[in-house]
Design a protein around this motif. Structure first.
Motif, PDB file in Angstrom:
ATOM      1  N   ARG A 225     -21.847   0.707   6.462  1.00  0.00           N
ATOM      2  CA  ARG A 225     -21.263   1.098   5.247  1.00  0.00           C
ATOM      3  C   ARG A 225     -20.529   2.522   5.221  1.00  0.00           C
ATOM      4  N   ASN A 226     -21.152   3.214   6.082  1.00  0.00           N
ATOM      5  CA  ASN A 226     -20.407   4.694   6.419  1.00  0.00           C
ATOM      6  C   ASN A 226     -19.433   4.869   7.443  1.00  0.00           C
ATOM      7  N   ASP A 240     -27.411   0.600   8.297  1.00  0.00           N
ATOM      8  CA  ASP A 240     -27.237   0.806   6.682  1.00  0.00           C
ATOM      9  C   ASP A 240     -25.942   0.213   6.242  1.00  0.00           C
ATOM     10  N   LEU A 254     -13.794   1.261   3.991  1.00  0.00           N
ATOM     11  CA  LEU A 254     -14.555   2.546   4.139  1.00  0.00           C
ATOM     12  C   LEU A 254     -14.116   3.695   3.167  1.00  0.00           C
ATOM     13  N   LYS A 258     -18.656   4.121  -1.543  1.00  0.00           N
ATOM     14  CA  LYS A 258     -19.228   5.635  -1.717  1.00  0.00           C
ATOM     15  C   LYS A 258     -20.217   5.592  -0.558  1.00  0.00           C
ATOM     16  N   PRO A 259     -19.889   6.758   0.396  1.00  0.00           N
ATOM     17  CA  PRO A 259     -20.716   6.730   1.496  1.00  0.00           C
ATOM     18  C   PRO A 259     -22.159   7.183   1.266  1.00  0.00           C
ATOM     19  N   GLN A 262     -26.375  11.111   4.870  1.00  0.00           N
ATOM     20  CA  GLN A 262     -27.309  10.814   5.846  1.00  0.00           C
ATOM     21  C   GLN A 262     -28.148  12.015   5.966  1.00  0.00           C
TER      22      GLN A 262
END
Length: 262
Positions: A225-226, A240, A254, A258-259, A262
Motif C-alpha cells: 500500500r506504500n 503491508d 498510491l 494514506k501511507p 514505516q
C-alpha cells in the motif's frame, strides 16, 4: 527454478481441485483458527497434505511455506521455495460458493518465478512464469487500461470504505466489489474483468504470491500500500497491503491512499 516447475504446480493444482470438490457442498468439518485468522476445514488440511507430500517429494531441496503447515524456518536458507494456499477463500468454499482457489507458487530468492491459481468449480486456471506471458486456460490475459479512479471497478473489502485510509479524508468514488479469494481478485484484474484490486490490511504471502506474478506478467503494477515492491519468502510472510492495477491507475491509488508510517 527447474524448467518443468510450472507443469508440476499445474498438475498439483488440478489434483487439489479434485480433492476439494469431494468435500465441497458436503458439509466438511470446519472450525475457527482464532486470532482473526478465519476458518479452516478438513478439506483445507487434506489438500495441504497432498500438496506437501507431492511437491516436496518432487523438489526435496525447495523450502515450504503454506497457510496450513507449521512454518519451517529452513525455507529462509533455500534457494527456491514453494508458497501455497491450499484453499484460498475457505469461507466461500464452506458457503457452497465456487469462488475459492488453489494458489501455488515457486520462489527464487525473494521473487516469484512460477505461479498457478486454479478455480476447480469455474474451470479456470491462471498461470505465469517469470519469463513468459500470463495465461488463462492457455490464452493470454489483457488487463484494463482505465486510468481514472472515478467509477473504476475495484475488488476490495469494506475496510477500504473507511475515510481514515485516504489522504483526502474521503473514499474515492470507485465501484467496490468483493471476491472471497484474494488470489482470484488479482487474477480478475489481470484478466481485465476489473480495473484494480487493493487491500489495506496486511496480506499473507500465500494469498498473493502466485497471483502477483500472474498480474505482473499481464503488464500490471503490483506493490504494497506504500508503493514498495512485493518480496516473498520473508521471515514474517506478510506484505503491508497490496495495490494492483495498470501503471497510471496504480499511481493514482498510491497518490490517494494514506501511507502507513514505516
Amino acid at each position: 527454478m527447474q524448467a518443468n516447475d510450472l507443469t508440476l504446480l499445474h498438475e498439483a493444482a488440478l489434483e487439489a481441485g479434485r480433492i476439494a470438490l469431494r468435500y465441497w457442498k458436503h458439509a466438511p468439518d470446519s472450525w475457527d483458527k482464532g486470532d482473526g485468522a478465519g476458518p479452516v476445514s478438513e478439506a483445507d488440511l487434506a489438500v495441504n497434505a497432498m500438496l506437501e507430500a507431492e511437491l516436496r517429494a518432487a523438489r526435496p531441496d525447495y523450502g515450504w511455506l503454506s497457510e496450513e503447515s507449521v512454518d519451517d524456518p529452513a525455507r529462509l536458507a533455500a534457494k527456491h521455495s514453494f508458497i501455497v494456499d491450499p484453499i484460498d477463500g475457505t469461507r466461500a468454499f464452506l458457503n457452497g460458493d465456487g469462488g475459492f482457489a488453489h494458489a501455488l507458487a515457486v520462489t527464487e530468492g525473494h521473487r516469484v518465478v512460477a505461479g498457478i491459481v486454479h478455480l476447480p468449480v469455474h474451470g479456470l486456471t491462471y498461470s505465469a512464469t517469470l519469463d513468459g506471458p500470463a495465461l488463462l486456460n492457455g490464452k493470454p490475459l489483457t488487463p484494463s487500461q482505465r486510468a481514472d479512479l472515478i467509477d473504476a471497478k475495484v475488488l476490495t473489502s469494506k475496510l477500504s470504505d473507511n475515510p481514515m485510509h485516504w489522504r483526502a479524508g474521503e473514499v474515492p468514488a470507485y465501484k467496490r466489489t468483493l471476491r472471497s479469494s484474494l488470489a482470484w481478485r488479482l487474477c480478475l484484474v489481470a484478466e481485465g474483468r476489473f480495473d484494480a484490486t487493493i487491500s489495506l490490511r496486511a496480506a499473507w504471502e500465500w494469498d498473493i504470491a502466485a497471483a502477483s506474478l500472474i498480474a505482473e506478467r499481464a503488464g500490471l503494477r503490483t506493490s504494497d500500500r506504500n508503493g514498495a515492491a512485493l518480496r516473498f519468502n520473508e521471515a514474517h510472510p506478510q506484505a503491508d497491503g497490496i495495490v494492483v492495477a495498470n501503471a497510471p491507475l496504480h499511481q493514482a491509488f498510491l497518490d490517494a491512499i494514506k501511507p502507513v508510517p514505516q
